[in-house]
Design an enzyme around this catalytic site. Structure first.
Site, short mmCIF file in Angstrom:
data_model
loop_
_atom_site.label_atom_id
_atom_site.label_comp_id
_atom_site.label_asym_id
_atom_site.label_seq_id
_atom_site.Cartn_x
_atom_site.Cartn_y
_atom_site.Cartn_z
N ASP A 1 -13.84 0.17 -2.65
CA ASP A 1 -12.97 0.01 -3.81
C ASP A 1 -12.04 1.20 -3.88
O ASP A 1 -12.48 2.35 -3.88
CB ASP A 1 -13.83 -0.08 -5.08
CG ASP A 1 -13.03 -0.46 -6.32
OD1 ASP A 1 -11.83 -0.11 -6.39
OD2 ASP A 1 -13.60 -1.08 -7.23
N LEU B 1 -1.29 0.29 -0.44
CA LEU B 1 -0.84 -1.03 -0.87
C LEU B 1 -1.79 -1.67 -1.87
O LEU B 1 -1.42 -2.66 -2.52
CB LEU B 1 -0.73 -1.97 0.34
CG LEU B 1 0.18 -1.56 1.49
CD1 LEU B 1 -0.09 -2.45 2.70
CD2 LEU B 1 1.63 -1.64 1.10
N GLY C 1 -4.17 -3.02 -4.85
CA GLY C 1 -3.99 -3.21 -6.28
C GLY C 1 -3.76 -4.67 -6.60
O GLY C 1 -3.65 -5.52 -5.71
N SER D 1 7.71 -0.81 -6.43
CA SER D 1 8.29 -2.14 -6.58
C SER D 1 9.60 -2.06 -7.37
O SER D 1 9.80 -1.15 -8.18
CB SER D 1 7.30 -3.04 -7.34
OG SER D 1 7.90 -4.26 -7.73
N ASN D 2 10.45 -3.06 -7.16
CA ASN D 2 11.64 -3.19 -7.98
C ASN D 2 11.29 -3.34 -9.45
O ASN D 2 12.10 -3.03 -10.32
CB ASN D 2 12.49 -4.36 -7.49
CG ASN D 2 11.83 -5.72 -7.66
OD1 ASN D 2 12.09 -6.44 -8.62
ND2 ASN D 2 10.98 -6.11 -6.72
N TYR E 1 2.58 -4.57 -14.77
CA TYR E 1 2.65 -4.31 -13.33
C TYR E 1 3.73 -3.28 -13.03
O TYR E 1 3.53 -2.32 -12.26
CB TYR E 1 2.94 -5.62 -12.60
CG TYR E 1 3.14 -5.51 -11.12
CD1 TYR E 1 2.07 -5.28 -10.25
CD2 TYR E 1 4.42 -5.66 -10.55
CE1 TYR E 1 2.26 -5.21 -8.88
CE2 TYR E 1 4.61 -5.59 -9.18
CZ TYR E 1 3.53 -5.36 -8.35
OH TYR E 1 3.71 -5.29 -6.99
N LYS F 1 3.71 0.71 -11.51
CA LYS F 1 4.54 1.22 -10.43
C LYS F 1 5.32 2.48 -10.87
O LYS F 1 5.51 3.40 -10.08
CB LYS F 1 5.51 0.14 -9.95
CG LYS F 1 4.82 -1.07 -9.33
CD LYS F 1 3.92 -0.70 -8.16
CE LYS F 1 3.35 -1.93 -7.47
NZ LYS F 1 2.47 -1.59 -6.32
N ARG G 1 17.47 -15.92 -5.61
CA ARG G 1 17.40 -14.48 -5.86
C ARG G 1 16.99 -13.71 -4.60
O ARG G 1 17.50 -12.63 -4.31
CB ARG G 1 16.40 -14.19 -6.98
CG ARG G 1 16.16 -12.69 -7.23
CD ARG G 1 15.21 -12.46 -8.40
NE ARG G 1 14.98 -11.03 -8.63
CZ ARG G 1 13.96 -10.34 -8.11
NH1 ARG G 1 13.06 -10.96 -7.34
NH2 ARG G 1 13.83 -9.06 -8.36
#
Length: 272
Positions: A49, A69, A71, A109-110, A137, A141, A175
């Site tokens: 974990d 990475l 999560g 992330s964006n 989320y 980030k 998109r």
């Protein structure tokens, strides 16, 4: 070959990196909370974990870099996001510090800047998109980037945060003609972040060389990233199916796209 610890190795991007990084000269130690399927020759496998600091310190032994990475992918409850994504990032960075690992690549992330509006003209630079999360989320980030900044400034670690767009085998929405990060380019981006000399603390957009891209890739290219793929080859079919992008639609007018819509309100993710 230098050994890199890959957390979240069983996921989509983790699977791409397991295939691509060894071709770039990296040995891979895979870590996930579940066994990694289809073990490949030369891989090391760990089931742990990412929030378990003791296990993470053990996993760091002998590695020269970490790609984090692991999560919850996408929006979820605050409890799930704060535990897996925030506690997991803390444990990864703290374990790296304790083990003397000096290079950490974080999958941001964006959505860390999801409410940032699309510029009226030109490309969006990272410095023009400060923290403006669109979801829990996205908050995780933002926290990831903040922790990375702390561990660089206080402990001198090189930390590269990749603000990934849409990492899929191929774009599936209009998109994504702007936000797509192809599998091969994902490998190239991570490889560049691992090999760049003295990146310090860096936050860079992670998208392919898309014709319709509106995110500035100057900072990513400064690390040595040279994207090769372009979502435009999928444009005709996607536009025929969904229509052209409407610049006034929040999905196309904001960095985070549909994550900024009411369907991502918290009550829609609370467990009964």
């Amino acid at each position: 070959m230098s050994l890199v610890l890959l957390t979240g190795a069983a996921g989509r991007i983790g699977t791409w990196l397991r295939g691509g990084l060894p071709e770039r000269g990296w040995a891979v130690r895979c870590l996930d909370v579940v066994p990694v399927p289809d073990e490949r020759p030369g891989e090391e496998q760990l089931v742990a974990d990412v929030t378990d600091l003791t296990a993470m310190v053990d996993a760091m032994q002998g590695v020269s870099a970490v790609v984090h990475l692991a999560g919850v992918v996408g929006e979820s409850t605050w409890r799930a996001i704060s535990h897996a994504n925030i506690e997991g990032t803390y444990a990864t960075l703290e374990a790296a510090r304790r083990a003397g690992v000096q290079r950490v690549v974080l999958a941001s992330s964006n959505h860390a800047s999801g409410y940032t509006p699309r510029p009226a003209e030109g490309l969006l630079r990272e410095e023009d998109a400060p923290p403006r999360p669109d979801t829990y989320y996205g908050v995780a980030k933002v926290t990831m980037e903040a922790l990375g900044s702390l561990y660089h400034d206080r402990y001198g670690m090189d930390v590269v945060c990749l603000r990934i767009g849409s990492a899929f085998p191929e774009p599936t929405t209009v998109r994504m003609l702007a936000t797509w990060l192809s599998p091969d380019d994902a490998v190239s981006l991570v490889d560049a972040a691992l090999k760049a000399p003295d990146p310090g603390f860096s936050v860079v957009w992670g998208v392919s060389a898309n014709t319709r891209n509106w995110w500035d890739l100057t900072a990513a290219r400064a690390l040595g990233f040279e994207p090769a793929d372009d979502a435009e080859v999928y444009a005709e079919a996607l536009i025929e199916a969904h229509g052209e992008a409407d610049p006034a639609d929040p999905v196309h007018a904001r960095v985070g796209g549909q994550y900024t819509l009411p369907e991502f309100d918290a009550e829609n993710f609370e467990k009964s």
